[in-house]
Write an enzyme that holds these catalytic residues in place. Structure first.
Site, PDB file in Angstrom:
ATOM      1  N   GLU A   1      37.572 -32.624  42.810  1.00 26.48           N
ATOM      2  CA  GLU A   1      38.740 -33.259  43.041  1.00 26.48           C
ATOM      3  C   GLU A   1      39.189 -33.774  44.586  1.00 26.48           C
ATOM      4  O   GLU A   1      39.280 -34.849  44.934  1.00 26.48           O
ATOM      5  CB  GLU A   1      40.012 -32.825  42.142  1.00 26.48           C
ATOM      6  CG  GLU A   1      41.011 -33.540  42.248  1.00 26.48           C
ATOM      7  CD  GLU A   1      40.980 -35.107  41.764  1.00 26.48           C
ATOM      8  OE1 GLU A   1      40.914 -35.978  42.473  1.00 26.48           O
ATOM      9  OE2 GLU A   1      40.849 -35.329  40.493  1.00 26.48           O
TER      10      GLU A   1
ATOM     11  N   LYS B   1      33.251 -40.595  50.930  1.00 26.89           N
ATOM     12  CA  LYS B   1      34.173 -40.523  49.737  1.00 26.89           C
ATOM     13  C   LYS B   1      33.965 -41.789  48.794  1.00 26.89           C
ATOM     14  O   LYS B   1      33.988 -41.776  47.393  1.00 26.89           O
ATOM     15  CB  LYS B   1      35.553 -40.553  50.331  1.00 26.89           C
ATOM     16  CG  LYS B   1      36.077 -39.432  50.790  1.00 26.89           C
ATOM     17  CD  LYS B   1      37.385 -39.497  51.799  1.00 26.89           C
ATOM     18  CE  LYS B   1      37.683 -38.414  52.695  1.00 26.89           C
ATOM     19  NZ  LYS B   1      38.763 -38.658  53.541  1.00 26.89           N
TER      20      LYS B   1
END
Ligand SMILES: NC(=O)c1ccc[n+]([C@@H]2O[C@H](COP(=O)([O-])OP(=O)(O)OC[C@H]3O[C@@H](n4cnc5c(N)ncnc54)[C@H](OP(=O)(O)O)[C@@H]3O)[C@@H](O)[C@H]2O)c1
Ligand SMILES: NC(=O)c1ccc[n+]([C@@H]2O[C@H](COP(=O)([O-])OP(=O)(O)OC[C@H]3O[C@@H](n4cnc5c(N)ncnc54)[C@H](OP(=O)(O)O)[C@@H]3O)[C@@H](O)[C@H]2O)c1
Lengths: 420, 420
Positions: free
Chosen positions: B122, B198
């Site tokens: 996460e 990302k």
């Protein structure tokens, strides 16, 4: 293959069936199994739902069907839905619901009944925004310091229109009803009750607090008028209906009301029918979640996400986020009278000498210190005093408002809006 | 009790140990078990970490410790971390990492190796914002139409300061380095590579696309100058470094670059070091997630949330969101040359007659249609042409820029910024 029964094939229920049909490719790839709707239940069998599923008007057809793994409750209401959902859990079926009213009243009983059976409700708060998942799973490492959210799209639409287009409260309420954003009886939305149901659900996940609507401060936007909007704009605020949960020591305050909020805050930038919820954690700082809070497809997106979760792993998280109470640090609800805030007041007074001095004195007597005061002509013989205060106590403000209302030169009960 | 070993007790690793200690009350209530850090690994044993855990400089002390259930990888880097994580999975230990570089290169291999062992990450995207959970679990019912995000706080801080305070690029880069927001070699941030790592992770969850940094368009903010900021403001835009993933038929475009974006978009309102990611689903519409994208505590908040997830349910979701490929509708990466966009160009030219006509003609020859054109004096003998175009093709723009750069009256390679 996983089989779903939908109790209540209305706005959201129809969208759930459509999504499971239209997005079957991506859903089955993500879930690892095919998910199909076997049947649906409605009240009126004569209405065409445009769906290729079997429809009945008897909940037993779903509750007694051994082939059905997951019951989706989308009929609304509190007690009847509670009975249906209890029977589904009793039959060992996983349950998904979007019913915030049901949860506002019965979430802890449901948690006890569900035990190891999955009971999910992502759509019950802020429609399509995955705020339950974010708060319960994504922020689980944090003590939650506060939650502040725009949880009712109707109210936010009305406040936005009053602010940006100078529309009056009555005109925008009428328009919202015509657009279908507000019901014929708009109390549930504009009175803050819908937002309160959602806030109570979030408060359980954040704090383990078991409160009911009756226990908390709930006010709406029905007092907000163009004068207040103008004051807010002049001092750099927006006015929003907010649901607020805030930890203070071992107490948690829960409240829903219209609020003046600095235009610099992210929450203040959320306009129109959109919802947005800001959550502050002690470690993560502020996070914010934004999206459509209502509408068939957006709400059904969250319902179907819950179905996929259940397909993937059954029950993976305790229903309300806590597997057991917090040892030695259980939180309690702060009494409404002890809530502290800054306040804005609009007091309509007859335009006479001595009025200001008298009002100022009453503020002092109630330990309430004035930050700004404006006087604006209202009619030929009356004026509005627009006053903002420093931090004061709810009980002091309320008793002061009672006293001011009784003064001979005050023409109506003062309108108060909290400042956050 | 669940035991954790932390490989890399630096900025994030130290915060992870602190959160598990400081927030043990709420964490154990939510997880249902106590979670403790047994040991940590660092390079330099002489540095004091201020933690009450055993620290070694040998990863074997964690990897060979049968008591450790969860390995947290926070050492950074690609290949060495990959070896460590593979060994942990091989020993049957669940893994949590914040390492976006590792995942940008090896996420599919890791998914294959992990199989039924939990592997969570996460914190690898947007630090404390639970965007992986939101996208993978909360929006799983949707075909994702687009993702557009501010995924690098350093770049967003620099763009915000240039916009709000009129600071020059060089001055704000220097200040960011002094504040510790940017590294001595800032290329990884300002060149767009950090954001690209990302974006690739999010693209796998949204689309099942296995791309590497080398495969996609990556540009940074290093070309953006005050003139561009001024143009953007004049036409109602903000300039942001964006990571963008967009579905177009069965193709997905992935790109990281500075972009002009309308000030009305929620993403454009995200200022300073904060991150924000907008995700559009076919059913839910636009949702947006906002918060701190970096910092020890915020990042560790996400790491610990993953640890709690694992404590609650082991592995509950396929690592990259898909349990199996999408049947008959697998998506492929769109070639960079085919990407379409509106463009903004700044062309520094010698101030001579005929220049405008010549430039206009070249635009026409490349099938690029001009939307607005401004000419601004630069020095006594040169001017900047500031041009925005209608939708055009990346390959056309690139070949036009090459041609314009070669013109005798053009003083430098034209600067191009895409408009979204
Ligand atoms: N609409 C939204 O945007 C939204 C957003 C968030 C949450 N929710 C929640 O989702 C739930 C459903 O909302 P909705 O807007 O879809 O409501 P709706 O359109 O009124 O649909 C309700 C459905 O339930 C059926 N029904 C009601 N009582 C029944 C009974 N006793 N037996 C069998 N069927 C019954 C109705 O049948 P008929 O069609 O025959 O009348 C209808 O199909 C509510 O709890 C609501 O709070 C809605
Ligand atoms: N910092 C953030 O805000 C942030 C945000 C998101 C993601 N992340 C990611 O989180 C990870 C950690 O970042 P960080 O900022 O915490 O880095 P950091 O402060 O440099 O910490 C790295 C730690 O790993 C140890 N280490 C490095 N190589 C090692 C080796 N070969 N053997 C044993 N120990 C080794 C270092 O030991 P010494 O202390 O002895 O040097 C240090 O304790 C990176 O993948 C980064 O991309 C960081």
């Amino acid at each position: 293959m996983l089989k779903v029964g939908i109790i209540g094939v209305g706005t959201v229920g129809t969208s759930v069936a459509e999504i499971l049909r239209d997005n079957a490719d991506v859903i089955s790839a993500r879930a690892g199994v095919d998910i199909v709707v076997k049947s649906g239940v409605v009240k009126n069998l004569n209405k065409d739902r445009g769906l290729d599923i079997s429809i009945t008007d008897n909940v037993d057809d779903i509750l007694n069907d051994d082939e059905i793994d997951i019951v989706v409750e989308l009929m609304g209401g509190v007690e009847e839905a509670f009975e249906v959902v209890k029977r589904a859990l009793g039959a060992g079926k996983a349950v998904v619901t979007a019913n915030k009213a049901l949860l506002a009243y019965h979430r802890y009983e449901l948690q006890d009944i569900a035990k190891d059976i999955a009971f999910e409700y992502e759509a019950a708060v802020a429609g399509g925004i995955p705020i339950i998942t974010a708060l319960r799973d994504g922020l689980s490492a944090n003590h939650i310091e506060s939650i502040m959210g725009i949880m009712n799209g109707t109210c936010n639409y009305m406040m936005t229109e009053m602010t940006n287009n100078g529309v009056s409260y009555d005109a925008i309420l009428k328009e919202s009803q015509e657009l279908g954003y507000a019901e014929a009886d708009p109390t549930f939305d504009v009175g803050g009750f819908d937002a309160a149901h959602k806030l109570l659900i979030l408060a359980s996940i954040a704090y383990g607090i078991d409160a009911k609507p009756e226990d908390i401060l709930i006010e709406g936007i029905d007092n907000v008028r163009s004068e207040d909007i103008a004051f807010a704009k002049e001092f750099g605020y927006a006015i929003k209906l907010l649901g607020i949960a805030k930890k203070d020591g071992n107490e948690v305050e829960l409240r829903v009301h219209a609020a003046l909020i600095s235009q610099d805050e992210m929450i203040a930038k959320i306009d129109g029918v959109m919802n947005g919820i800001s959550v502050v954690g002690d470690k993560v700082g502020e996070t914010l979640y934004y999206g459509a809070g209502a509408g068939g497809d957006a709400t059904a997106s969250a319902v179907v996400a819950n179905i996929i979760d259940i397909a993937r792993s059954g029950k993976s998280t305790p229903m309300l986020g806590f597997d057991k109470p917090m040892e030695g640090s259980q939180l309690v609800l702060k009494p409404t009278a002890n809530i502290e805030s800054k306040y804005y007041l609009r007091i309509n007074v007859s335009d006479k000498t001595g009025v200001l001095a008298r009002i100022t004195k009453i503020f002092e007597e109630h330990n309430i210190s004035v930050e700004t005061m404006l006087q604006r002509k209202s009619t030929d013989t009356s004026a509005n005093l627009l006053i903002s205060t420093h931090i004061a106590k709810e009980s002091d403000i309320q008793s002061m408002i009672d006293e001011i209302e009784g003064l001979e030169f005050v023409n109506a009960r003062p309108v108060m809006i909290r400042i956050v």
